[in-house]
Motif scaffolding. Structure first.
Motif, PDB file in Angstrom:
ATOM      1  N   VAL A 134      -2.725 -21.437 -26.165  1.00  0.00           N
ATOM      2  CA  VAL A 134      -1.745 -20.855 -25.237  1.00  0.00           C
ATOM      3  C   VAL A 134      -1.677 -19.338 -25.438  1.00  0.00           C
ATOM      4  O   VAL A 134      -1.665 -18.563 -24.469  1.00  0.00           O
ATOM      5  CB  VAL A 134      -0.335 -21.482 -25.456  1.00  0.00           C
ATOM      6  N   TYR A 135      -1.667 -18.918 -26.696  1.00  0.00           N
ATOM      7  CA  TYR A 135      -1.555 -17.489 -27.029  1.00  0.00           C
ATOM      8  C   TYR A 135      -2.733 -16.703 -26.448  1.00  0.00           C
ATOM      9  O   TYR A 135      -2.549 -15.747 -25.695  1.00  0.00           O
ATOM     10  CB  TYR A 135      -1.498 -17.324 -28.551  1.00  0.00           C
TER      11      TYR A 135
ATOM     12  N   PHE B 208       0.576 -23.815 -15.657  1.00  0.00           N
ATOM     13  CA  PHE B 208       1.740 -23.827 -16.551  1.00  0.00           C
ATOM     14  C   PHE B 208       2.340 -25.233 -16.662  1.00  0.00           C
ATOM     15  O   PHE B 208       2.752 -25.638 -17.752  1.00  0.00           O
ATOM     16  CB  PHE B 208       2.801 -22.824 -16.065  1.00  0.00           C
TER      17      PHE B 208
ATOM     18  N   VAL C 279      -1.213 -23.987 -30.080  1.00  0.00           N
ATOM     19  CA  VAL C 279      -0.407 -22.751 -29.946  1.00  0.00           C
ATOM     20  C   VAL C 279      -1.356 -21.566 -29.749  1.00  0.00           C
ATOM     21  O   VAL C 279      -1.125 -20.690 -28.901  1.00  0.00           O
ATOM     22  CB  VAL C 279       0.503 -22.547 -31.183  1.00  0.00           C
TER      23      VAL C 279
ATOM     24  N   VAL D 281       1.297 -29.364 -24.165  1.00  0.00           N
ATOM     25  CA  VAL D 281       1.861 -28.861 -25.428  1.00  0.00           C
ATOM     26  C   VAL D 281       3.084 -29.687 -25.842  1.00  0.00           C
ATOM     27  O   VAL D 281       3.262 -29.987 -27.026  1.00  0.00           O
ATOM     28  CB  VAL D 281       2.193 -27.353 -25.337  1.00  0.00           C
ATOM     29  N   GLY D 282       3.907 -30.060 -24.860  1.00  0.00           N
ATOM     30  CA  GLY D 282       5.087 -30.872 -25.185  1.00  0.00           C
ATOM     31  C   GLY D 282       4.700 -32.192 -25.836  1.00  0.00           C
ATOM     32  O   GLY D 282       5.245 -32.575 -26.873  1.00  0.00           O
TER      33      GLY D 282
ATOM     34  N   TRP E 255      -5.721  -9.165 -20.158  1.00  0.00           N
ATOM     35  CA  TRP E 255      -5.796  -7.870 -20.877  1.00  0.00           C
ATOM     36  C   TRP E 255      -7.153  -7.656 -21.549  1.00  0.00           C
ATOM     37  O   TRP E 255      -7.418  -6.593 -22.064  1.00  0.00           O
ATOM     38  CB  TRP E 255      -4.670  -7.774 -21.915  1.00  0.00           C
TER      39      TRP E 255
ATOM     40  N   LEU F  67      -1.669 -28.657 -33.971  1.00  0.00           N
ATOM     41  CA  LEU F  67      -0.517 -27.873 -33.506  1.00  0.00           C
ATOM     42  C   LEU F  67      -0.844 -26.377 -33.485  1.00  0.00           C
ATOM     43  O   LEU F  67      -0.580 -25.672 -32.502  1.00  0.00           O
ATOM     44  CB  LEU F  67       0.667 -28.153 -34.437  1.00  0.00           C
TER      45      LEU F  67
ATOM     46  N   LEU G 293       0.150 -27.078 -18.925  1.00  0.00           N
ATOM     47  CA  LEU G 293       0.365 -26.575 -20.295  1.00  0.00           C
ATOM     48  C   LEU G 293       1.661 -27.152 -20.902  1.00  0.00           C
ATOM     49  O   LEU G 293       1.676 -27.563 -22.067  1.00  0.00           O
ATOM     50  CB  LEU G 293       0.434 -25.051 -20.193  1.00  0.00           C
ATOM     51  N   ILE G 294       2.709 -27.209 -20.087  1.00  0.00           N
ATOM     52  CA  ILE G 294       3.995 -27.748 -20.557  1.00  0.00           C
ATOM     53  C   ILE G 294       3.839 -29.225 -20.935  1.00  0.00           C
ATOM     54  O   ILE G 294       4.292 -29.661 -21.996  1.00  0.00           O
ATOM     55  CB  ILE G 294       5.085 -27.549 -19.472  1.00  0.00           C
TER      56      ILE G 294
ATOM     57  N   ARG H 288      -2.890 -16.574 -22.589  1.00  0.00           N
ATOM     58  CA  ARG H 288      -1.967 -15.645 -21.917  1.00  0.00           C
ATOM     59  C   ARG H 288      -2.494 -14.207 -21.958  1.00  0.00           C
ATOM     60  O   ARG H 288      -2.137 -13.370 -21.123  1.00  0.00           O
ATOM     61  CB  ARG H 288      -0.582 -15.730 -22.603  1.00  0.00           C
ATOM     62  N   LEU H 289      -3.340 -13.925 -22.950  1.00  0.00           N
ATOM     63  CA  LEU H 289      -3.852 -12.553 -23.112  1.00  0.00           C
ATOM     64  C   LEU H 289      -5.113 -12.277 -22.291  1.00  0.00           C
ATOM     65  O   LEU H 289      -5.563 -11.118 -22.230  1.00  0.00           O
ATOM     66  CB  LEU H 289      -4.149 -12.262 -24.591  1.00  0.00           C
TER      67      LEU H 289
ATOM     68  N   ALA I 209       2.802 -31.649 -29.253  1.00  0.00           N
ATOM     69  CA  ALA I 209       3.743 -31.236 -30.302  1.00  0.00           C
ATOM     70  C   ALA I 209       4.478 -32.450 -30.868  1.00  0.00           C
ATOM     71  O   ALA I 209       4.602 -32.596 -32.091  1.00  0.00           O
ATOM     72  CB  ALA I 209       4.744 -30.224 -29.749  1.00  0.00           C
TER      73      ALA I 209
END
Lengths: 190, 169
Positions: B159-160, B33, B156, B40-41, B167, B152, B36-37, B163-164, B44
């Motif tokens: 990350v999306y 994380f 995104v 992505v920061g 599942w 961008l 990732l921060i 996170r999945l 972006a």
């Protein structure tokens, strides 16, 4: 407790939990919001600390709307996620650590913004020791919120071990950056 | 899968660490994380400048962000390798099996590949040279804006889908 169980069993909560697509979309959106909110505010903190000194502070506020969008996504998704299992989350002290850290981050960010942009100025902003302290505090509370958020699913001993290990690895990482940061262009030459 | 042995990418050492020390997996999550921060920061901000936000900043002034984006990427790759190579210790599944059945993991890798191609196109075409000299209040060329927007959206998406992944197993 009855109220929490009623919220957990409400039609909306059950609908989201039973729809795996919506549940995971909310969860993933929470991470995207975090990346923008914490990412951009952390870079502002880096700038205040002089790590990325070439970035002029004044125009940096044009990136704030993306940070606010991240915050809005996280408030919405956070409330929904909390409402799905309130009887589990609200008895776990970790959630209060996370919420307190987020609240502290918002207060610090607001004060930092006021200190940097509250008075008219040119692109050369005078950075005081106080703004630097706020930047360090902001990075620390974001770290606490991130760790608390990640360890919520684990047992208390694992949570404490994870927090301790994170601090140790992070201290080692900061030490390495202090030693080799200039060579790796992570820190400026001064 | 792909003609590779089924235990490809499996590491008994990492599995042993994850099984023995309960904090290894969550600490890896925390640093994934943090990576990732950082990534992505910074991405972006660089992409938004190309798209016209923060236009008063000359693009070259944002160059010190690049090493932090690389550090974020390295953190994500290293911790991601812990998850993949030590997967058996967490969910009793081989990495290649996960790659074959988890559509979110597949999508994440596809998006990472596309982001890589986008970065290569950006770096090895005249676009990068024009962006590097972008002065304050100067608009980026349309081709650069397309690449910035794609970057961008792809990050995104990474990350999306990332996170999945649990599942999809």
């Amino acid at each position: 407790m009855d109220l929490l169980q009623a919220i957990e069993a409400s039609a909306l909560a059950m609908w989201i939990k039973e729809s795996s697509t919506i549940y995971v979309a909310i969860l993933a959106s929470h991470t995207i919001g975090l990346a923008f909110l914490v990412g951009i505010s952390s870079i502002l903190a880096f700038r205040v600390l002089g790590v990325t000194e070439s970035i002029p502070i004044d125009p940096f506020q044009e990136f704030f709307p993306l940070m606010y969008a991240g915050a809005a996504i996280n408030v919405f998704t956070g409330v929904v996620l909390l409402g799905l299992y309130p009887a589990d989350y609200l008895v776990d002290p970790t959630i209060y650590v996370k919420l307190a850290a987020i609240l502290a981050a918002i207060v610090i960010l607001r004060r930092l913004k006021d200190a940097l942009y509250g008075v008219p100025h040119t692109t050369q902003v005078e950075l005081s020791g106080k703004t630097r302290q706020m930047a360090v505090a902001l990075l620390i509370v974001w770290l606490i919120a991130t760790v608390a958020g990640r360890v919520m699913a684990y047992s208390t001993p694992t949570k404490l071990q994870t927090a301790a290990a994170t601090v140790i690895f992070l201290a080692a990482g900061i030490g390495l950056i202090a030693m080799f940061g200039r060579r790796l262009r992570l820190l400026r030459d001064s | 899968m792909f003609g590779l042995p089924e235990d490809f990418l499996q590491s008994h050492l990492i599995e042993h660490w994850i099984g023995t020390y309960r904090w290894v997996w969550p600490v890896s999550e925390v640093f994934h994380f943090i990576g990732l921060i950082l990534l992505v920061g910074t991405v972006a901000i660089l992409d938004l400048r190309i798209l016209g936000i923060g236009k008063r900043i000359p693009y070259s002034n944002l160059a010190p962000l690049m090493p932090w984006a690389v550090l974020g990427f390295i953190l994500c790759v290293v911790t991601g390798l812990v998850f993949v190579t030590g997967l058996w210790a967490n969910v009793q599944m081989l990495p290649m099996e996960a790659l074959a059945i988890d559509r979110f993991l597949q999508l994440k890798f596809i998006f990472i590949g596309l982001a890589g191609i986008n970065l290569l196109l950006f770096t090895y075409t005249p676009v990068a040279r024009r962006i590097d000299v972008l002065a304050a209040n100067e608009e980026a060329p349309a081709s650069a804006k397309v690449m910035g927007a794609a970057s961008l959206v792809l990050w995104v998406g990474i990350v999306y889908w990332g996170r999945l992944i649990p599942w999809g197993l």
